[in-house]
Enzyme design. Sequence first.
Site, mmCIF file in Angstrom:
data_model
loop_
_atom_site.group_PDB
_atom_site.id
_atom_site.type_symbol
_atom_site.label_atom_id
_atom_site.label_comp_id
_atom_site.label_asym_id
_atom_site.label_seq_id
_atom_site.Cartn_x
_atom_site.Cartn_y
_atom_site.Cartn_z
ATOM 1 N N HIS A 197 -2.981 7.113 3.641
ATOM 2 C CA HIS A 197 -2.051 6.166 4.101
ATOM 3 C C HIS A 197 -0.485 6.576 3.682
ATOM 4 O O HIS A 197 0.569 5.899 3.496
ATOM 5 C CB HIS A 197 -1.864 4.596 3.227
ATOM 6 C CG HIS A 197 -1.311 3.587 4.215
ATOM 7 N ND1 HIS A 197 -1.310 2.427 3.730
ATOM 8 C CD2 HIS A 197 -0.663 3.531 5.071
ATOM 9 C CE1 HIS A 197 -0.723 1.522 4.620
ATOM 10 N NE2 HIS A 197 -0.203 2.228 5.582
ATOM 11 N N CYS A 224 0.828 -1.148 0.035
ATOM 12 C CA CYS A 224 -0.026 -0.019 0.017
ATOM 13 C C CYS A 224 0.922 1.430 0.184
ATOM 14 O O CYS A 224 0.678 2.185 -0.851
ATOM 15 C CB CYS A 224 -0.816 0.045 1.134
ATOM 16 S SG CYS A 224 -1.740 -1.389 1.495
#
Length: 590
Positions: free
Chosen positions: A145, A84
């Site tokens: 993120h 990610c």
Amino acid sequence: MDSSRIMMKRSREMKRMLLLTFLITGNVFCTTKSRPNFILIMVDDLGIGDVGCYGNKTLRTPNIDQLADKGAKFTQHIAASPLCTPSRAAFMTGRYPVRSGVAAESRIGTFIFSASSGGLPKNEVTFTEILQKEGYSTGIIGKWHLGLNREWKDDFYHHPLNHGFDYFYGITVTHLRDCIPGNGSVFLAGAAETLKQTFVIVGITLFTLIFLNKIGLVKIPGKVFGYILLVFILFIVPVLFFFWNLHYLNCFLMRNYQVIQQPIIYENLTRRMTSEAVNFILRNQNKPFLLYMSYIQVHTALYASATFRGKSKHGIYGDAVEEVDWSIGKIVNELNKNELRDNTLIYFTSDNGAHIEEISSSGEIHGGYNGIFKGGKATNWEGGIRVPGLLYWPGVITSETVINEPTSNMDIFPTIVKLSGATVPQDRIIDGLDLMPLVQRSNVSSEHEFLFHYCNAYLNAVRWNPRNSSSIWKAFFFSPIFHPEDSEGCFNSHVCPCCGHLINQHDPPLLFDLSKDPGEKNPLGPQTEPNFYNILRTIEDATKDHRENIPVVDNQLTVNHVIWKPWLQACCSSWLEFCYCDYDEELVFE
Ligand SMILES: *[C@@H]1O[C@H](CO)[C@@H](O)[C@H](O)[C@H]1NC(C)=O
Ligand SMILES: *[C@@H]1O[C@H](CO)[C@@H](O)[C@H](O)[C@H]1NC(C)=O
Ligand SMILES: *[C@@H]1O[C@H](CO)[C@@H](O)[C@H](O)[C@H]1NC(C)=O
Ligand SMILES: *[C@@H]1O[C@H](CO)[C@@H](O)[C@H](O)[C@H]1NC(C)=O
Ligand SMILES: *[C@@H]1O[C@H](CO)[C@@H](O)[C@H](O)[C@H]1NC(C)=O
């Protein structure tokens, strides 16, 4: 009919024709000259084999499939990283994550605490910063993120609003099993066995010592027992308490700079995000906008609203995918209703391959499917990096366009920067390439002759797409060791490692021809590939050039930047109230 009436009729027809011509050319003028809106859709951990237009027959994704039918589908769309955080850093900057330092040299490759100090550095340029300067209204809904604070709570150094977004509704760190109590724990799963053993050993030792002390065989001062108890209370209890309550600290929802729900109530979150997206479009329909729709699903912990729960053929995972698909349908529908469809480019992708190690404690499969491809998330086998990639722009991109050439999620950066009318930064290397020539068939072969596949900060494999042949060579310098060996994943650890004793080094590198062996089953050798050494030499030369252009930068994923720092913790109430609040009204879209 007399001649004058015929003339009049003719001239009326002429006028109509002229008007029509004007409208058509005007239209062409609009689509080529006016700046399009952008909707960039990223689904978390979705596998290429989960989507109907990539061959799934049992998961229902009609809205995603529609984008492929009426637009372009990339069959070799490659995430710049199988994980990610680095994949999203590459997406936002158009550059390999090692260039921004968002690639770990240690074991943990992503941000796991909302209160850690690393993040996307300020000196990187995101496409949203460029578009914002061009007058675009920019929004991100969902998962970021790429960091939050750096020095103190509320400095918002890495916050999306400090990277070119005008609006944010979502989460700053990753979603995790730990966010929904009762759905398992990423942290305690690894620690549970060790903790249990520690408890048993400490317990038995204490018990034996107390017993021996009692019968007078050994003489231990009572103080020693006191110390052992103290260490236990001071160390183990707080650690357990921390992880058991992590959902209060890590799993909060923000609107711009404000925490609006802590911990998050997930059930209807995909629907709330959809309402947010629709409202963003409505607010901005009269000016150019960019919406980054970064779904929190289908990463674990999985959830779906009542309409979808229990409805798919693939458990809660399938339910979550089908709800995301529904949400995309609502967004496209909103564009149609407001006549924005022909002036909006939609991109659809996943940040990395499906996470095949994700199996619940009761044995339910919680990770997706990577089709014929080997491995998954956290590996550079095709299953970890070959993700769905769709571009939809009616009137500009022809229906049913299929592109088999290698493309990258880094390509979005130059593609949309150019379409917005701006120029790509000249003061740094941008690894992505404009996709429009490829999609519009003005250039049929990809200019990505080489793609470099990193596992965290380590160069793991290189893909060579020679201009003069149809082969696609991929050479691995190392590969993760799967457990059990003949399986498809590293089932002994939650994510496959990139270094240490759990990988195999390969010298000479493992070579595959993806055009003939997309499942990476049969490594080639000098006997099976007469050009074996020449191919490897070309790849090694390209690798040398590439490495020479990688600068040394501050690493954002050092242990110091990844650990939990209490002074950075976002908390919407007093600590005594456990960081609890709920200001998010249920804005639910029907
Ligand atoms: C997650 O937890 C909720 C509430 O405890 C429970 O209803 C649900 O079945 C769990 N889901 C999974 C996939 O474990
Ligand atoms: C989710 O939405 C449904 C339907 O609007 C509602 O009945 C339910 O209470 C909501 N769930 C939560 C947790 O708010
Ligand atoms: C469709 O996706 C589901 C869920 O990931 C998977 O279990 C199934 O094998 C896939 N089916 C096909 C035909 O690809
Ligand atoms: C087309 O691609 C080739 C490389 O495959 C490149 O040399 C050329 O400049 C490209 N042409 C255009 C018009 O983009
Ligand atoms: C393709 O070009 C490379 C040099 O880039 C050369 O070594 C190779 O022999 C060529 N292959 C074919 C099939 O022409």
